[in-house]
Design an enzyme around this catalytic site. Structure first.
Site, PDB file in Angstrom:
ATOM      1  N   ASP A 132      -0.645   5.465  -5.220  1.00 56.07           N
ATOM      2  CA  ASP A 132       0.668   6.229  -4.645  1.00 56.07           C
ATOM      3  C   ASP A 132       0.460   7.471  -4.150  1.00 56.07           C
ATOM      4  OD1 ASP A 132       3.525   6.347  -4.889  1.00 56.07           O
ATOM      5  OD2 ASP A 132       3.215   8.117  -5.941  1.00 56.07           O
TER       6      ASP A 132
ATOM      7  N   GLU B 217      -1.501   4.798  -0.204  1.00 54.39           N
ATOM      8  CA  GLU B 217      -0.292   5.106   0.453  1.00 54.39           C
ATOM      9  C   GLU B 217      -0.600   6.721   0.992  1.00 54.39           C
ATOM     10  OE1 GLU B 217       4.556   6.402  -0.135  1.00 54.39           O
ATOM     11  OE2 GLU B 217       2.999   6.665  -1.848  1.00 54.39           O
TER      12      GLU B 217
END
Length: 582
Positions: free
Chosen positions: A246, A283
């Site tokens: 993330d 990401e």
């Protein structure tokens, strides 16, 4: 059994195990570490007492928290966790079709076992890997999972470690790999005991979540080892096939050898040791190709990254939206989409009005394989961070949804779907929480309403994240795929996934071979992948597109179509898509 904990700030540490207290000794070989031997087995409850504390805290490396983040840890015997798992499917990333899945809303039950019962749907769709949103333990029962506080433990309401092990075994038996979304850039505020143990956070850097995770300040060697060990444990102990990292752009790390490079090397080593292909997907909003450039040539060495620029261009082309970061793509959305299909990033050193500066760096499209990037028309972020959590299906026609699927599933990038997208789910996916702390709950509720009030929304229109009904609304309705309109779209997705599997041109990693043409005014776009051509018409009016050659036939179309004539022209109805091949 040996118990150990890193607590460099404490002058005394004790182990509380099944109501018995054992003094722990300093480890002479590891600074800041404390150890103790005590009899324990699977399920034994334990915690650590720091200095003069009378209430034990859970183990930072604890693998199970039966009573949540503020309760005691429990010993987990991984040898007895699940039946002998089936081998991993071993599908390489280049051939993957990912499916982002939130365990808590994939089914009304919100458990690993309930999700396992729906694996047949994913197999019939042609999915190769499920990408589970975070399953680390967090406060409360329901939430997105991005405020986890125990990076080694599995959220108990989902089914705990045993539930994850069963799900992974069932997925592998069905021929589906499992990828897990992990969060290293911050931890949740509620139930977070790490600061009591050591310098897991630092004020050297500040983030949107407060003090940064300590990756480069004093004590950071052990913090990095803590996160690295957690990542490897998911892959090793549960047999997972990859991790999604993330928001790696939010990792504040000024060291010469970055944490991401260390993680990449460690996962590569585990893959060689286990004989299984393992991968890391980042990401990142940096539009920096170095994220996925191999370490040997100066990159971070991650295997792939989400391509938000592709999403934003496709979203603008479909919806006409132009607010916030969409403004950069909205002036000529089909041109933006064409650029991302062939050059990956729209922002490759270009001006970003949203950021007020130039942004990004070009991808060397002649040397970089397309499977370094993941493409999608919807994700949890791009739906859930909207005011009402509305999917594309809430505002687009079935034909435009079919166009979105055609571009994402036949485009050059590794495709990813968000759960329910494949049948045009009408259920929203909203932002929901279950914070037990009333002050935190109110802060989240009022903060979200303030955020969207700035964009013209009324407070009463924004769903209350703490209301259980918000989570319930976000659960998939599994009666929908059987309804005619939904079933038609689902059939289209199955057809496109099958075409990707059976036509090697649609998995060709050569970005330089992608050819794109478009007409901004008439709202059509076509691209070529080897001998396969894809055309989408986003306007309501029919168009005629010159394909540039004859001898192609319709492989799949949203609306019934005749094969192109000798002149190589295709007559495409409004809001429809077609895939053609030799």
């Amino acid at each position: 059994m040996q118990f150990e904990v890193w607590a460099p700030l404490s002058g005394r540490v004790a182990l509380r195990l099944d109501d018995v207290t054992y003094d722990m000794a300093r480890d002479p070989d590891r600074d800041g570490w404390w150890t103790a031997q005590a009899p324990a087995g699977d399920g034994s409850r334990y915690g650590f007492l720091l200095d003069e504390e009378t209430s034990p805290r859970p183990d930072p490396r604890g693998r199970r928290l039966p009573d949540g983040p503020d309760g005691l840890s429990a010993v987990v015997d991984f040898d007895a966790l699940a039946p002998q798992p089936a081998p991993s499917p071993r599908v390489p990333l280049q051939d993957a079709v990912l499916y982002e899945l939130h365990v808590g809303t994939f089914t009304p039950e919100g458990t690993f076992d309930a999700a396992s019962a729906r694996l047949g749907h994913l197999v019939s769709l042609g999915i190769t890997h499920v990408e589970l949103m975070p399953v680390c333990s967090f406060a409360g029962r329901h939430g997105w999972g991005y405020d986890g506080v125990a990076p080694w433990a599995v959220h108990e309401p989902y089914g705990g470690p045993a539930g994850l092990a069963r799900f992974t075994a069932a997925a592998h038996a069905a021929g589906v790999g499992v990828v897990l979304d992990v969060v290293h850039n911050h931890l949740g505020p509620s139930g977070n005991h790490l600061p009591a143990f050591g310098p897991y956070f630092t004020d050297t850097h500040h983030t949107p979540w407060g003090s940064a995770v300590n990756l480069d300040a004093p004590g950071s060697d052990e913090v990095r080892a803590y996160l690295l060990g957690s990542a490897l444990a998911w892959l090793r102990d549960y047999g997972l096939d990859g991790l999604r990292l993330d928001a790696v752009h939010a990792l504040a790390d000024g060291r010469a050898l970055t944490f991401l490079e260390e993680l990449s090397a460690a996962v590569e080593g585990l893959a060689a040791e286990s004989g299984r292909p393992l991968f890391l997907i980042a990401e990142s909003d940096r539009c920096d190709p170095r994220t996925t450039t191999p370490r040997a040539t100066g990159g971070l060495g991650l295997n792939a990254q989400w391509n938000d620029d592709f999403h934003h261009a496709l979203h603008c082309a479909l919806t006409g939206e132009s607010q916030a970061y969409y403004a950069d793509f909205a002036e000529a959305p089909l041109a933006a989409l064409a650029k991302t299909l062939s050059r990956v990033f729209f922002h490759d050193g270009t001006w970003s009005s949203f950021r007020g500066r130039t942004h990004g760096r070009p991808v060397d499209h002649r040397r970089t394989p397309a499977h370094r990037f993941v493409g999608y028309s919807q994700t949890h972020d791009q739906i859930g961070n909207r005011a009402l959590g509305d999917r594309l299906s809430a505002s687009l026609s079935p034909g435009l949804l079919a166009c979105a699927a055609a571009v994402a599933l036949t485009g050059p990038f590794v495709p990813m779907l968000f759960m329910g997208e494949e049948w045009g789910a009408r259920t929203p996916w909203q932002y929901f929480t279950d914070h037990p702390d009333p002050e935190l709950a109110e802060a989240v509720r009022s903060g979200r309403r303030r955020e969207f009030a700035a964009h013209g929304w009324k407070a009463e229109e924004i769903p209350d994240p703490q209301d259980p009904a918000t989570r319930d609304r976000s659960c998939l309705d599994w009666s929908e795929p059987e309804q005619p309109l939904h079933a038609r779209l689902l059939g289209w997705y199955r057809t496109l996934v099958a075409l990707r599997r059976t036509h090697p041109d649609l998995r060709d990693p050569d970005l330089a071979a992608v050819r794109v043409a478009h007409d901004e005014e008439r709202r059509w776009l076509t691209f070529r992948r080897g001998d396969v051509r894809v055309a989408v018409n986003l306007s309501a009016e029919p168009v005629t597109i010159a394909l540039g050659r004859n001898g192609v036939r319709v492989l799949a179309s949203w609306e019934p179509l005749e094969h192109p004539g000798p002149d190589g022209r295709i007559h495409l109805p409004g809001e429809s898509a077609v895939v053609l091949g030799p």
